[in-house]
Design a protein around this motif. Sequence first.
Motif, PDB file in Angstrom:
ATOM      1  N   GLU A 228       0.829  -1.214   0.000  1.00  0.00           N
ATOM      2  CA  GLU A 228       0.000   0.000   0.000  1.00  0.00           C
ATOM      3  C   GLU A 228       0.862   1.264   0.000  1.00  0.00           C
ATOM      4  O   GLU A 228       0.617   2.201  -0.773  1.00  0.00           O
ATOM      5  CB  GLU A 228      -0.911  -0.008   1.225  1.00  0.00           C
ATOM      6  CG  GLU A 228      -1.771   1.235   1.369  1.00  0.00           C
ATOM      7  CD  GLU A 228      -2.561   1.255   2.665  1.00  0.00           C
ATOM      8  OE1 GLU A 228      -3.140   2.313   2.978  1.00  0.00           O
ATOM      9  OE2 GLU A 228      -2.585   0.230   3.375  1.00  0.00           O
ATOM     10  N   LEU A 229       1.872   1.290   0.854  1.00  0.00           N
ATOM     11  CA  LEU A 229       2.723   2.471   0.948  1.00  0.00           C
ATOM     12  C   LEU A 229       3.554   2.681  -0.313  1.00  0.00           C
ATOM     13  O   LEU A 229       3.679   3.805  -0.804  1.00  0.00           O
ATOM     14  CB  LEU A 229       3.645   2.349   2.168  1.00  0.00           C
ATOM     15  CG  LEU A 229       2.966   2.416   3.537  1.00  0.00           C
ATOM     16  CD1 LEU A 229       3.980   2.145   4.645  1.00  0.00           C
ATOM     17  CD2 LEU A 229       2.291   3.764   3.758  1.00  0.00           C
ATOM     18  N   GLU A 230       4.118   1.592  -0.837  1.00  0.00           N
ATOM     19  CA  GLU A 230       4.953   1.721  -2.039  1.00  0.00           C
ATOM     20  C   GLU A 230       4.116   2.132  -3.245  1.00  0.00           C
ATOM     21  O   GLU A 230       4.578   2.881  -4.102  1.00  0.00           O
ATOM     22  CB  GLU A 230       5.681   0.396  -2.298  1.00  0.00           C
ATOM     23  CG  GLU A 230       7.073   0.558  -2.895  1.00  0.00           C
ATOM     24  CD  GLU A 230       7.087   0.626  -4.416  1.00  0.00           C
ATOM     25  OE1 GLU A 230       6.016   0.610  -5.018  1.00  0.00           O
ATOM     26  OE2 GLU A 230       8.190   0.692  -4.986  1.00  0.00           O
ATOM     27  N   THR A 231       2.879   1.658  -3.311  1.00  0.00           N
ATOM     28  CA  THR A 231       1.985   2.055  -4.403  1.00  0.00           C
ATOM     29  C   THR A 231       1.704   3.553  -4.347  1.00  0.00           C
ATOM     30  O   THR A 231       1.686   4.238  -5.381  1.00  0.00           O
ATOM     31  CB  THR A 231       0.656   1.271  -4.311  1.00  0.00           C
ATOM     32  OG1 THR A 231       0.942  -0.134  -4.419  1.00  0.00           O
ATOM     33  CG2 THR A 231      -0.290   1.671  -5.442  1.00  0.00           C
ATOM     34  N   LYS A 232       1.491   4.085  -3.154  1.00  0.00           N
ATOM     35  CA  LYS A 232       1.267   5.529  -3.006  1.00  0.00           C
ATOM     36  C   LYS A 232       2.511   6.311  -3.415  1.00  0.00           C
ATOM     37  O   LYS A 232       2.420   7.359  -4.050  1.00  0.00           O
ATOM     38  CB  LYS A 232       0.899   5.850  -1.553  1.00  0.00           C
ATOM     39  CG  LYS A 232      -0.497   5.409  -1.160  1.00  0.00           C
ATOM     40  CD  LYS A 232      -0.807   5.809   0.282  1.00  0.00           C
ATOM     41  CE  LYS A 232      -2.226   5.421   0.651  1.00  0.00           C
ATOM     42  NZ  LYS A 232      -2.561   5.797   2.057  1.00  0.00           N
ATOM     43  N   MET A 233       3.690   5.790  -3.039  1.00  0.00           N
ATOM     44  CA  MET A 233       4.933   6.451  -3.406  1.00  0.00           C
ATOM     45  C   MET A 233       5.072   6.560  -4.911  1.00  0.00           C
ATOM     46  O   MET A 233       5.474   7.595  -5.434  1.00  0.00           O
ATOM     47  CB  MET A 233       6.118   5.661  -2.826  1.00  0.00           C
ATOM     48  CG  MET A 233       6.301   5.824  -1.324  1.00  0.00           C
ATOM     49  SD  MET A 233       7.223   4.471  -0.528  1.00  0.00           S
ATOM     50  CE  MET A 233       8.543   4.156  -1.686  1.00  0.00           C
ATOM     51  N   ARG A 234       4.711   5.495  -5.630  1.00  0.00           N
ATOM     52  CA  ARG A 234       4.824   5.497  -7.082  1.00  0.00           C
ATOM     53  C   ARG A 234       3.899   6.530  -7.730  1.00  0.00           C
ATOM     54  O   ARG A 234       4.184   7.034  -8.803  1.00  0.00           O
ATOM     55  CB  ARG A 234       4.498   4.118  -7.644  1.00  0.00           C
ATOM     56  CG  ARG A 234       5.592   3.127  -7.404  1.00  0.00           C
ATOM     57  CD  ARG A 234       5.513   1.982  -8.363  1.00  0.00           C
ATOM     58  NE  ARG A 234       6.595   1.046  -8.120  1.00  0.00           N
ATOM     59  CZ  ARG A 234       6.835   0.001  -8.876  1.00  0.00           C
ATOM     60  NH1 ARG A 234       6.071  -0.257  -9.929  1.00  0.00           N
ATOM     61  NH2 ARG A 234       7.839  -0.811  -8.600  1.00  0.00           N
ATOM     62  N   LYS A 235       2.798   6.782  -7.063  1.00  0.00           N
ATOM     63  CA  LYS A 235       1.842   7.764  -7.584  1.00  0.00           C
ATOM     64  C   LYS A 235       2.229   9.189  -7.210  1.00  0.00           C
ATOM     65  O   LYS A 235       1.530  10.143  -7.566  1.00  0.00           O
ATOM     66  CB  LYS A 235       0.444   7.461  -7.044  1.00  0.00           C
ATOM     67  CG  LYS A 235      -0.145   6.154  -7.538  1.00  0.00           C
ATOM     68  CD  LYS A 235      -1.519   5.907  -6.920  1.00  0.00           C
ATOM     69  CE  LYS A 235      -2.123   4.605  -7.407  1.00  0.00           C
ATOM     70  NZ  LYS A 235      -3.442   4.339  -6.764  1.00  0.00           N
ATOM     71  N   GLU A 237       2.362  10.283  -4.152  1.00  0.00           N
ATOM     72  CA  GLU A 237       1.689  10.711  -2.936  1.00  0.00           C
ATOM     73  C   GLU A 237       2.656  10.675  -1.762  1.00  0.00           C
ATOM     74  O   GLU A 237       3.517   9.800  -1.671  1.00  0.00           O
ATOM     75  CB  GLU A 237       0.496   9.797  -2.636  1.00  0.00           C
ATOM     76  CG  GLU A 237      -0.575   9.794  -3.717  1.00  0.00           C
ATOM     77  CD  GLU A 237      -1.709   8.835  -3.394  1.00  0.00           C
ATOM     78  OE1 GLU A 237      -1.901   8.530  -2.198  1.00  0.00           O
ATOM     79  OE2 GLU A 237      -2.392   8.388  -4.332  1.00  0.00           O
ATOM     80  N   LYS A 238       2.489  11.620  -0.861  1.00  0.00           N
ATOM     81  CA  LYS A 238       3.316  11.641   0.335  1.00  0.00           C
ATOM     82  C   LYS A 238       2.757  10.637   1.329  1.00  0.00           C
ATOM     83  O   LYS A 238       1.557  10.598   1.579  1.00  0.00           O
ATOM     84  CB  LYS A 238       3.318  13.042   0.953  1.00  0.00           C
ATOM     85  CG  LYS A 238       4.298  13.192   2.102  1.00  0.00           C
ATOM     86  CD  LYS A 238       4.357  14.632   2.585  1.00  0.00           C
ATOM     87  CE  LYS A 238       5.363  14.774   3.722  1.00  0.00           C
ATOM     88  NZ  LYS A 238       5.454  16.187   4.196  1.00  0.00           N
ATOM     89  N   ILE A 239       3.625   9.809   1.894  1.00  0.00           N
ATOM     90  CA  ILE A 239       3.155   8.798   2.843  1.00  0.00           C
ATOM     91  C   ILE A 239       3.354   9.282   4.271  1.00  0.00           C
ATOM     92  O   ILE A 239       4.301  10.006   4.574  1.00  0.00           O
ATOM     93  CB  ILE A 239       3.850   7.446   2.627  1.00  0.00           C
ATOM     94  CG1 ILE A 239       5.349   7.543   2.853  1.00  0.00           C
ATOM     95  CG2 ILE A 239       3.555   6.900   1.231  1.00  0.00           C
ATOM     96  CD1 ILE A 239       6.071   6.213   2.860  1.00  0.00           C
TER      97      ILE A 239
END
Length: 245
Positions: A228-235, A237-239
Motif C-alpha cells: 500500500e505504501l509503495e503504491t502511493k509512493m509510485r503515484k 503521494e506523500k506517505i
Amino acid sequence: MKKFFTVIGGMGTLATESYIHLLNERTPITKDQDYLDYIIVNHATVPDRTAHIIDNSKPSFLPPLVEDLQQQSLLKPEFMVIICNTAHYYYKELQAATDIPLIHMPHLAISTMKKKYPNAKKVGLIATKGTIEDHIYENEIKDAGFEYSLGDQQIRDDVESLIYDDIKEKGQMNAKKYYDILKRMHEEFNCDVIVLGCTELSYAQEKASEHPYNVIDAQSIVVDTSIELETKMRKGEKIDISKIY
C-alpha cells in the motif's frame, strides 16, 4: 532507486523469505516493472533476540540492528520494516537511531485486529519466550481493550519447539504441531482470534493456512501495508506512517 523501502531481515531467514514471497505474490503485476522497489538486508548473524531478552548478559541484538538502520538511512529509503516481532523490544531505540520511519509491527498487527475483529472477547497470543517476556504484544492487546490468553505451559513449549526445533534448526514446517496449537488455543482457552507473534509462525501460516481458526498474522499485515505504501509512493503521494495504525 529514488523511491524504495528497506527490509531488515534474517531473523530468521526463512521468515524473511516468506515475507518477500508474499510481497511479490500479492503485488498486482503485468510486467517486470510492476514489482516493488526495495532493498533486503538479510542480517542472519544478528544475535538471538529471545536469548538476550531472557538473559541480558547474552549478546545484544541492538547494536547490529542500529548499524543496519544507520547504513540504510544513508540510502534514504522512504520507510523501513524489521521482519522480526521480538526485535521490537528495542523499537524506541531503533527508531531513535534513524530519521527514516520504521513500521512498528506489533502495534500495526493489533490495531488491524481491533478493526477486523471488534467483537472478539478473548485474544490468544503465541510467540517466542522473548516476546512473551517483554510483554510487547500483551500490552498492545490490553491497550486495545481485549482479554488475552497465553495458553498453558505445554502450548508455550510446543510453540517454542515449532519455532526453534522445526523451522529455525531444521528448516522444516510441522503442520500438525501448528494446527494442534491453534486448536487448543481456540477450544481449551476460548480464544476468538489468535495472534501470531513471531515471524516463524507467519512462515508456518503461509505453509499451512488450511485451518478454520481466526489468526492475526503480523508479517502478512506488514506485507499488505508495504504494498500500500509503495503504491502511493509510485503515484507521487506523500506517505505518513502514523496513519497506518
